[in-house]
Design a protein around this motif. Structure first.
Motif, PDB file in Angstrom:
ATOM      1  N   LEU A 177       0.891  -1.106  -0.019  1.00 43.29           N
ATOM      2  CA  LEU A 177      -0.086  -0.121  -0.101  1.00 43.29           C
ATOM      3  C   LEU A 177       0.855   1.125   0.097  1.00 43.29           C
ATOM      4  N   LEU A 178       1.802   1.033   0.737  1.00 42.42           N
ATOM      5  CA  LEU A 178       2.700   2.247   0.876  1.00 42.42           C
ATOM      6  C   LEU A 178       3.495   2.632  -0.335  1.00 42.42           C
ATOM      7  N   ILE A 179       4.120   1.347  -0.975  1.00 43.64           N
ATOM      8  CA  ILE A 179       4.612   1.575  -2.359  1.00 43.64           C
ATOM      9  C   ILE A 179       3.709   2.398  -3.380  1.00 43.64           C
ATOM     10  N   THR A 180       2.451   2.016  -3.222  1.00 36.41           N
ATOM     11  CA  THR A 180       1.664   2.402  -4.197  1.00 36.41           C
ATOM     12  C   THR A 180       1.360   3.596  -3.879  1.00 36.41           C
ATOM     13  N   ALA A 181       1.266   4.291  -2.742  1.00 35.63           N
ATOM     14  CA  ALA A 181       1.104   5.782  -2.308  1.00 35.63           C
ATOM     15  C   ALA A 181       2.213   6.373  -3.007  1.00 35.63           C
ATOM     16  N   ASP A 182       3.311   6.167  -3.360  1.00 33.40           N
ATOM     17  CA  ASP A 182       4.351   6.845  -4.384  1.00 33.40           C
ATOM     18  C   ASP A 182       4.169   6.843  -5.778  1.00 33.40           C
ATOM     19  N   VAL A 183       3.382   6.252  -6.269  1.00 38.61           N
ATOM     20  CA  VAL A 183       3.107   5.776  -7.630  1.00 38.61           C
ATOM     21  C   VAL A 183       2.998   7.149  -8.612  1.00 38.61           C
ATOM     22  N   ARG A 184       3.537   7.201  -9.686  1.00 38.57           N
ATOM     23  CA  ARG A 184       3.757   8.162 -10.711  1.00 38.57           C
ATOM     24  C   ARG A 184       3.647   7.741 -12.122  1.00 38.57           C
ATOM     25  N   ALA A 185       2.841   8.341 -12.732  1.00 33.91           N
ATOM     26  CA  ALA A 185       2.680   7.915 -14.171  1.00 33.91           C
ATOM     27  C   ALA A 185       3.735   8.497 -15.039  1.00 33.91           C
ATOM     28  N   VAL A 186       4.767   7.631 -15.687  1.00 30.19           N
ATOM     29  CA  VAL A 186       5.689   8.394 -16.572  1.00 30.19           C
ATOM     30  C   VAL A 186       5.521   8.506 -17.876  1.00 30.19           C
ATOM     31  N   TYR A 187       4.374   7.774 -18.481  1.00 25.82           N
ATOM     32  CA  TYR A 187       4.017   7.902 -19.827  1.00 25.82           C
ATOM     33  C   TYR A 187       2.620   7.225 -19.861  1.00 25.82           C
ATOM     34  N   GLY A 188       1.714   7.744 -20.887  1.00 27.05           N
ATOM     35  CA  GLY A 188       0.390   7.545 -21.055  1.00 27.05           C
ATOM     36  C   GLY A 188      -0.635   8.416 -20.285  1.00 27.05           C
ATOM     37  N   ASP A 189      -1.732   7.719 -19.995  1.00 26.84           N
ATOM     38  CA  ASP A 189      -2.710   8.458 -19.321  1.00 26.84           C
ATOM     39  C   ASP A 189      -2.613   8.574 -17.920  1.00 26.84           C
ATOM     40  N   GLU A 190      -2.255   9.771 -17.506  1.00 30.28           N
ATOM     41  CA  GLU A 190      -1.935   9.790 -16.167  1.00 30.28           C
ATOM     42  C   GLU A 190      -3.314   9.773 -15.271  1.00 30.28           C
ATOM     43  N   SER A 191      -4.452   9.863 -15.717  1.00 33.27           N
ATOM     44  CA  SER A 191      -5.584  10.054 -14.808  1.00 33.27           C
ATOM     45  C   SER A 191      -5.774   8.634 -14.371  1.00 33.27           C
ATOM     46  N   LEU A 192      -5.229   7.391 -15.075  1.00 33.59           N
ATOM     47  CA  LEU A 192      -5.198   6.219 -14.481  1.00 33.59           C
ATOM     48  C   LEU A 192      -4.472   6.110 -13.162  1.00 33.59           C
ATOM     49  N   GLY A 193      -3.448   6.745 -12.928  1.00 37.55           N
ATOM     50  CA  GLY A 193      -2.576   6.691 -11.971  1.00 37.55           C
ATOM     51  C   GLY A 193      -3.129   7.302 -10.660  1.00 37.55           C
ATOM     52  N   ARG A 194      -3.586   8.453 -11.288  1.00 34.52           N
ATOM     53  CA  ARG A 194      -4.127   9.327 -10.239  1.00 34.52           C
ATOM     54  C   ARG A 194      -5.496   8.618  -9.618  1.00 34.52           C
ATOM     55  N   ALA A 195      -6.129   7.984 -10.213  1.00 38.19           N
ATOM     56  CA  ALA A 195      -7.510   7.266  -9.819  1.00 38.19           C
ATOM     57  C   ALA A 195      -7.187   6.178  -8.901  1.00 38.19           C
ATOM     58  N   LEU A 196      -5.945   5.701  -9.143  1.00 40.75           N
ATOM     59  CA  LEU A 196      -5.295   4.552  -7.997  1.00 40.75           C
ATOM     60  C   LEU A 196      -4.990   5.370  -6.773  1.00 40.75           C
ATOM     61  N   VAL A 197      -4.156   6.213  -6.808  1.00 43.79           N
ATOM     62  CA  VAL A 197      -3.821   7.098  -5.593  1.00 43.79           C
ATOM     63  C   VAL A 197      -5.078   7.381  -4.798  1.00 43.79           C
TER      64      VAL A 197
END
Length: 359
Positions: A177-197
């Motif tokens: 969970l804490l690993i995922t809290a640091d996630v960042r989309a480096v390529y593609g549709d950034e909204s997908l990473g934001r939705a996960l966070v």
């Protein structure tokens, strides 16, 4: 590196057609950044290093996409994003960081579309991973990598996985969970990473008790300084007499700041940006926040000074300063960093416990 040189390297990187030439460029840039470290403003140096990592990773992805298009006539069947976790997600990679990544794609609308998407993104992930290894990034030892199906799936499946971790917050689930809290989309549709966070922040805001589980993991790595202010050094093996700056200095600082950011609802993934937002939002005084920035600056610098080697064509390091590197100046910097780190961990514990009691 001056702006013109960095811009030239980025321009060349965006036009390279082979992984071998991309690797040559990376080696040149690494050498240049390594020469600059001791004379640079560290936070700016770190931002530039990570901008270049991002450029390299994006180019590998583009080449992998083009390869699939040329060989099979296939393009991505759904919008997707390539995700960075760990130091990559925080924008804090060293010159020799490994791969901590994932791949997330939009939810398929049918069973057939799911089959096509799973097949395509599995092949794309394999080619991206191979490409990153070719240019010197070793795979993550903990298998947080896009070729692992756990870290390659549609948004809905990712959100379901994250919610399962939060509903059953054992040690391993909270670590992920804490690993995922640091996630960042480096390529593609950034909204997908934001939705996960957002899944993490929404759940934690509704259930502050979740912070207590996160706190235990956050404080797991202790700062490498003794009760009398002495450095805790490696006792055995080839690192004897040295200091683990990754797990003894850097990780305790970024872990503590991450948890304070989650508590405050701050969505930034960079530790520097998290501290700045904590100050701006009135969550911490300027004096304390600037101390944390100082500790982060020292930790990033010292971590980047750790020796590295190239094994099987990949950059690797154990993240430790050697006994010979512990000059009087380095020891002074390290102790200052560790003292602030110790105070930070105390602050985090007090702040989180206060929030839990209030909730």
């Amino acid at each position: 590196m001056d702006c013109l040189a960095l811009e030239r390297f980025r321009w060349e990187t965006s036009r390279v057609r082979s992984l071998q030439k991309l690797r040559t460029l990376r080696d040149q840039v690494n050498e240049e950044f390594g020469r600059r470290l001791l004379f640079a403003e560290v936070l700016e140096w770190n931002r530039e290093v990570n901008e270049y990592h991002d450029a390299l990773i994006r180019r590998v992805i583009v080449l992998a996409e083009e390869q699939l298009k040329e060989e099979r006539g296939e393009a991505a069947p759904l919008p997707y994003a390539f995700l960075l976790f760990g130091s990559g997600g925080r924008g804090e990679q060293t010159l020799w960081s490994d791969q901590d990544n994932g791949l997330i794609y939009a939810d398929p609308s049918s069973a057939d579309e799911r089959i096509r998407a799973d097949r395509y993104f599995a092949e794309l992930a394999a080619r991206i991973t191979e490409g990153l290894e070719t240019i010197g990034y070793p795979p993550c030892h903990g298998r947080v990598i896009c070729t692992n199906v756990q870290w390659r799936k549609p948004l809905q499946d990712y959100c379901r996985m994250v919610n399962e971790w939060m509903q059953e917050p054992d040690w391993e689930h909270v670590r992920y969970l804490l690993i995922t809290a640091d996630v960042r989309a480096v390529y593609g549709d950034e909204s997908l990473g934001r939705a996960l966070v957002e899944e993490i922040y929404r759940y934690t805001a509704d259930r502050p008790a979740m912070l207590e589980h996160m706190l235990r993991n956050t404080l797991h790595h202790k700062v490498s300084i003794g009760v009398f202010g002495q450095l805790i050094k490696e006792r055995y093996g080839e690192d004897a007499g040295g200091v683990d700056v990754k797990y003894g200095a850097y990780i305790p600082i970024v872990n503590g700041i991450r948890l304070l950011a989650v508590e405050a609802g701050i969505r930034h993934s960079s530790t520097e940006e998290r501290i700045t937002a904590l100050i701006a939002g009135g969550h911490v005084s300027e004096e304390i926040g600037h101390d944390w920035l100082e500790a982060l600056t020292l930790a990033l610098k010292l971590r980047s000074m750790a020796p590295y080697q190239i094994e099987e064509g990949r950059y690797v390091t154990r993240g430790k300063l050697t006994a010979d590197q512990l000059t009087k100046e380095r020891v002074t910097e390290l102790k200052q960093c560790l003292r602030i780190g110790t105070d930070l961990q105390k602050y985090v514990k007090k702040s989180i416990q206060k929030e839990i009691n209030k909730g």
